[in-house]
Design an enzyme around this catalytic site. Sequence first.
Site, PDB file in Angstrom:
ATOM      1  N   GLU A 115       4.232  -5.670   7.179  1.00 48.75           N
ATOM      2  CA  GLU A 115       3.383  -4.671   7.851  1.00 48.75           C
ATOM      3  C   GLU A 115       3.691  -4.548   9.334  1.00 48.75           C
ATOM      4  O   GLU A 115       3.603  -3.465   9.915  1.00 48.75           O
ATOM      5  CB  GLU A 115       1.896  -5.031   7.665  1.00 48.75           C
ATOM      6  CG  GLU A 115       1.355  -4.793   6.261  1.00 48.75           C
ATOM      7  CD  GLU A 115       1.532  -5.967   5.317  1.00 48.75           C
ATOM      8  OE1 GLU A 115       2.374  -6.854   5.609  1.00 48.75           O
ATOM      9  OE2 GLU A 115       0.838  -6.021   4.292  1.00 48.75           O
ATOM     10  N   GLY A 143       0.780  -5.234   0.747  1.00 45.79           N
ATOM     11  CA  GLY A 143      -0.329  -5.285  -0.197  1.00 45.79           C
ATOM     12  C   GLY A 143       0.083  -5.877  -1.544  1.00 45.79           C
ATOM     13  O   GLY A 143      -0.747  -6.454  -2.255  1.00 45.79           O
ATOM     14  N   ALA A 175       0.852  -1.185   0.000  1.00 49.93           N
ATOM     15  CA  ALA A 175       0.000   0.000   0.000  1.00 49.93           C
ATOM     16  C   ALA A 175       0.888   1.235   0.000  1.00 49.93           C
ATOM     17  O   ALA A 175       2.057   1.157   0.393  1.00 49.93           O
ATOM     18  CB  ALA A 175      -0.864  -0.015   1.259  1.00 49.93           C
ATOM     19  N   GLU A 234      -0.225  -9.392  -1.153  1.00 49.97           N
ATOM     20  CA  GLU A 234      -1.660  -9.704  -1.017  1.00 49.97           C
ATOM     21  C   GLU A 234      -2.346  -9.720  -2.384  1.00 49.97           C
ATOM     22  O   GLU A 234      -3.232 -10.537  -2.626  1.00 49.97           O
ATOM     23  CB  GLU A 234      -2.327  -8.695  -0.067  1.00 49.97           C
ATOM     24  CG  GLU A 234      -1.875  -8.918   1.379  1.00 49.97           C
ATOM     25  CD  GLU A 234      -2.396  -7.859   2.330  1.00 49.97           C
ATOM     26  OE1 GLU A 234      -2.099  -6.673   2.104  1.00 49.97           O
ATOM     27  OE2 GLU A 234      -3.112  -8.215   3.280  1.00 49.97           O
TER      28      GLU A 234
HETATM   29  C1  3H9 Z   1       0.615  -2.451   3.373  1.00 48.39           C
HETATM   30  O1  3H9 Z   1       0.892  -2.888   2.308  1.00 48.39           O
HETATM   31  C2  3H9 Z   1      -0.726  -2.605   4.017  1.00 48.39           C
HETATM   32  C3  3H9 Z   1      -1.593  -3.634   3.361  1.00 48.39           C
HETATM   33  O2  3H9 Z   1      -1.392  -4.894   3.943  1.00 48.39           O
HETATM   34  C4  3H9 Z   1      -3.046  -3.316   3.552  1.00 48.39           C
HETATM   35  C5  3H9 Z   1      -3.551  -2.080   2.957  1.00 48.39           C
HETATM   36  C6  3H9 Z   1      -5.022  -1.943   3.069  1.00 48.39           C
HETATM   37  N1  3H9 Z   1       4.571   3.547   0.177  1.00 48.39           N
HETATM   38  O3  3H9 Z   1      13.256   2.122   0.385  1.00 48.39           O
HETATM   39  P1  3H9 Z   1      13.635   2.905  -0.820  1.00 48.39           P
HETATM   40  C7  3H9 Z   1       9.257   5.139  -1.235  1.00 48.39           C
HETATM   41  S1  3H9 Z   1       1.742  -1.517   4.266  1.00 48.39           S
HETATM   42  C8  3H9 Z   1       5.000   4.778  -0.155  1.00 48.39           C
HETATM   43  O4  3H9 Z   1      14.626   3.984  -0.652  1.00 48.39           O
HETATM   44  P2  3H9 Z   1      14.808   0.562  -1.982  1.00 48.39           P
HETATM   45  C9  3H9 Z   1      10.333   5.528  -0.267  1.00 48.39           C
HETATM   46  O5  3H9 Z   1       9.843   6.424   0.699  1.00 48.39           O
HETATM   47  C10 3H9 Z   1       3.166  -1.466   3.233  1.00 48.39           C
HETATM   48  N2  3H9 Z   1       6.290   5.049  -0.484  1.00 48.39           N
HETATM   49  O6  3H9 Z   1      14.066   1.961  -2.021  1.00 48.39           O
HETATM   50  C11 3H9 Z   1      11.337   6.184  -1.188  1.00 48.39           C
HETATM   51  O7  3H9 Z   1      10.865   7.482  -1.487  1.00 48.39           O
HETATM   52  P3  3H9 Z   1      11.867   8.701  -1.688  1.00 48.39           P
HETATM   53  C12 3H9 Z   1       3.970  -2.694   3.316  1.00 48.39           C
HETATM   54  C13 3H9 Z   1       7.146   4.041  -0.473  1.00 48.39           C
HETATM   55  O8  3H9 Z   1      15.002   0.189  -3.384  1.00 48.39           O
HETATM   56  C14 3H9 Z   1      11.229   5.351  -2.457  1.00 48.39           C
HETATM   57  O9  3H9 Z   1       9.952   4.722  -2.394  1.00 48.39           O
HETATM   58  N3  3H9 Z   1       5.158  -2.556   2.526  1.00 48.39           N
HETATM   59  C15 3H9 Z   1       6.763   2.742  -0.139  1.00 48.39           C
HETATM   60  O10 3H9 Z   1      15.960   0.608  -1.029  1.00 48.39           O
HETATM   61  C16 3H9 Z   1      12.289   4.295  -2.594  1.00 48.39           C
HETATM   62  O11 3H9 Z   1      12.291   3.497  -1.404  1.00 48.39           O
HETATM   63  C17 3H9 Z   1       6.342  -2.200   3.052  1.00 48.39           C
HETATM   64  O12 3H9 Z   1       6.472  -1.986   4.239  1.00 48.39           O
HETATM   65  C18 3H9 Z   1       5.406   2.503   0.184  1.00 48.39           C
HETATM   66  N4  3H9 Z   1       4.937   1.275   0.487  1.00 48.39           N
HETATM   67  O13 3H9 Z   1      13.759  -0.446  -1.297  1.00 48.39           O
HETATM   68  C19 3H9 Z   1       7.493  -2.077   2.091  1.00 48.39           C
HETATM   69  N5  3H9 Z   1       7.837   1.929  -0.213  1.00 48.39           N
HETATM   70  O14 3H9 Z   1      12.630   8.357  -2.912  1.00 48.39           O
HETATM   71  C20 3H9 Z   1       8.148  -0.737   2.213  1.00 48.39           C
HETATM   72  C21 3H9 Z   1       8.868   2.717  -0.588  1.00 48.39           C
HETATM   73  O15 3H9 Z   1      10.947   9.861  -1.831  1.00 48.39           O
HETATM   74  N6  3H9 Z   1       9.190  -0.529   1.251  1.00 48.39           N
HETATM   75  N7  3H9 Z   1       8.464   3.984  -0.763  1.00 48.39           N
HETATM   76  O16 3H9 Z   1      12.699   8.750  -0.447  1.00 48.39           O
HETATM   77  C22 3H9 Z   1      10.403  -1.123   1.252  1.00 48.39           C
HETATM   78  O17 3H9 Z   1      10.652  -2.011   2.043  1.00 48.39           O
HETATM   79  C23 3H9 Z   1      11.446  -0.653   0.292  1.00 48.39           C
HETATM   80  O18 3H9 Z   1      11.079   0.639  -0.115  1.00 48.39           O
HETATM   81  C24 3H9 Z   1      11.619  -1.517  -0.970  1.00 48.39           C
HETATM   82  C25 3H9 Z   1      12.573  -0.778  -1.955  1.00 48.39           C
HETATM   83  C26 3H9 Z   1      12.251  -2.852  -0.573  1.00 48.39           C
HETATM   84  C27 3H9 Z   1      10.321  -1.744  -1.670  1.00 48.39           C
END
Ligand code: 3H9
Length: 686
Positions: A124, A101, A62, A104
């Site tokens: 999450e 998500g 998400a 999911e």
């Molecule tokens: C969820 O999914 C809830 C659901 O179950 C239910 C919903 C109803 N959203 O980390 P990076 C941005 S909860 C918004 O440096 P990498 C991040 O801020 C979610 N923004 O890159 C950054 O922005 P900026 C569960 C996001 O290559 C840019 O993307 N998911 C999100 O080192 C690059 O990120 C997670 O917890 C997001 N979800 O790593 C996963 N994710 O350039 C969270 C990233 O402006 N994400 N951004 O600073 C990660 O673990 C890592 O970002 C990922 C990439 C491994 C994907």
Amino acid sequence: MPPVTLEKRNGIALLIIDNPPVNALGHAVRAGLAESIRAAEADGTVEAIVIASAGKTFIAGADIKEFNAPPQPPSLPELLAAIDACKKPFVAAIDGAALGGGLEVALTCDFRLATPASTLGLPEVKLGLIPGAGGTQRLPRLIDPAAALSMMAEGNPKTAEAAARLGIVDEIIPAENLLDVAVTFARQRAAEGAKRRLSERTPASAERAAVEEAATKILKKRAGEPQVEAIVRCVRAAFEESFKDATRLERELFLQLKENERSKALRYAFFAEREAARKPQVAEGAAPRPVKQVAIIGGGTMGSGIAIAFLDAGIATTVIETDEAGASRAAERISGNYQSAVDRGRISAEQKEDRLSLLKTEVGLDKVGQADLVVEAAFEDMAVKREIFSTLDRIAKPRAVLATNTSYLDVNEIAAATARPEDVLGMHFFSPANIMQLVEVVRASATSDETLLTAIATAKMLQKTPVVVGVGHGFVGNRMLARRSEQVDRLLLEGASPSEIDAALTEFGFKMGPCAMGDLAGLDISWRMRKATGRRAPAADALCEAGRLGQKTGRGYYLYPDASRKGVPDPEAETIIQAAAEREGIARRTISRQEILQRLIYPMINEGARILEEGIAERPADIDVIWLHGYAWPRWRGGPMYYADQMGLATIAAELERLSTDQKDESLAPAGLLASLAREGKGFHS
Ligand code: 3H9
């Protein structure tokens, strides 16, 4: 470019999500997917649907930024319900991270193909949340429910291979063929009439006992984390309730947790880390220099820890000592550390040998040779450091980055010992340096952009969190910590016991309080430093003078009977502190837990405000990240500056005024920035 496109290939609808940087499922993506699914369902020539993504992430989950505003329809559960209701088979073609998500979505599809480099997980929990779009129900219906429970409670993503072993991924496909294979695969499944909707399954009831066993362990280990309790509740519901009722419960708990202060702080920490990692202001075109060979000056605890961090990253490292005995002690320390990692099963014997094959221990500064980066981790003394840097100036290769690991000293003064101050900066590692994530990268006044970028890139290569800070005594973290330490001593003199002080911080969420930590590190470290800088801490000084230097002498703030590592309150320490209080003319009283906590934390926040005013740290988020990664600040409290905003700066300012008057200490009065933000009703982050 719309965030979702629909392309038809051979009777298959190929839905491609393209929402840089990480294909988060923001509103536009959800709306685009819903629209494309409707179109594909209505199109009689479409037999099956493949969901894939552009870029290097499948779907990061998400859009976390949207969590602070009311959700806009379609919500993710509504979108996934539309997939579930569609009669045509769905295939997820995963290339990159499928997280939260994102997984999911893939779990709602009938089949999952993934490239070898993909990662799959439900992280999450790390944001204080639970999977909120059916993940808690579909995963235990797909794989061993106890394994599903652990995966959700830990939140660590699995590699594609591990996910395939667990049964999450049906087939692993080379990245270059993924879409072609997915289309063919989808056609075949459609022809067979194959569908595998997890919502129609029930978890095997025989697995219930294993789930309960896992749940008991998890709940014990993670007590007090509401999101973990919620995950357990949802997995239990998977056995006890219909899919529909259990997903309703999941949604309810997800929405509740989203509003929880812990989750808000954890989400803040996620973005603060990314903000702190952003490239600092540098001239256009400035780039880091390659770092292939490193020399570390000093093989003591710190130098060896730094060396291990480089060896772990596969970088050739020379540790330089002043004599043979020192060099062999360093070699033993490093190989001993690897041996214990082998003994604990953390690395294999081969990995140990591989890493040690990159290590050299030498005598004499001339051995820095062709090192691209030299990290000085010698004795914390300006004269010693200046001498080392003036020698390095003569012998290090041109344009080598010369970094000092000083914790307090003036990096400008160290740089001035060379004729190339543009190559000099601080890289302040935290002990144990191979474990602690933080590196304060100290930009001195002459440090060039290239030097700065090289240090940042190097820290990232070591899998560490670099935060750029300016020159000033103790930089950011230790400068703030000093304010806390002053209050610890003052509280002891005024009547708080070491256990009361420690309890105030452990109840707040720290793993260890300052007195137990002082005993562990050795009280003589700060005693020596105070003596060198003409400062006093009457309670701690008196303990040290009585030979109580902490765990290593069996007594410090606490007593450590029979060489145990767990301290117990010691009346003798209490008597020594009481006598010190009398000498200082300080009346002793009972001090409430709340007062202790405020006095430990508010002066630190005040110092943080001064650090921002002086530009030593650029953003409040930088300070928070320093405390999260260098000082084990409880993550679910966001960081000191975030916490300050939650408390309200006006409240903190009033308390600081009171403290300043009580202790007759002007430096405790609210800093200008804190006072002005408090007057305007603002916070550090607003
Ligand atoms: C969820 O999914 C809830 C659901 O179950 C239910 C919903 C109803 N959203 O980390 P990076 C941005 S909860 C918004 O440096 P990498 C991040 O801020 C979610 N923004 O890159 C950054 O922005 P900026 C569960 C996001 O290559 C840019 O993307 N998911 C999100 O080192 C690059 O990120 C997670 O917890 C997001 N979800 O790593 C996963 N994710 O350039 C969270 C990233 O402006 N994400 N951004 O600073 C990660 O673990 C890592 O970002 C990922 C990439 C491994 C994907």
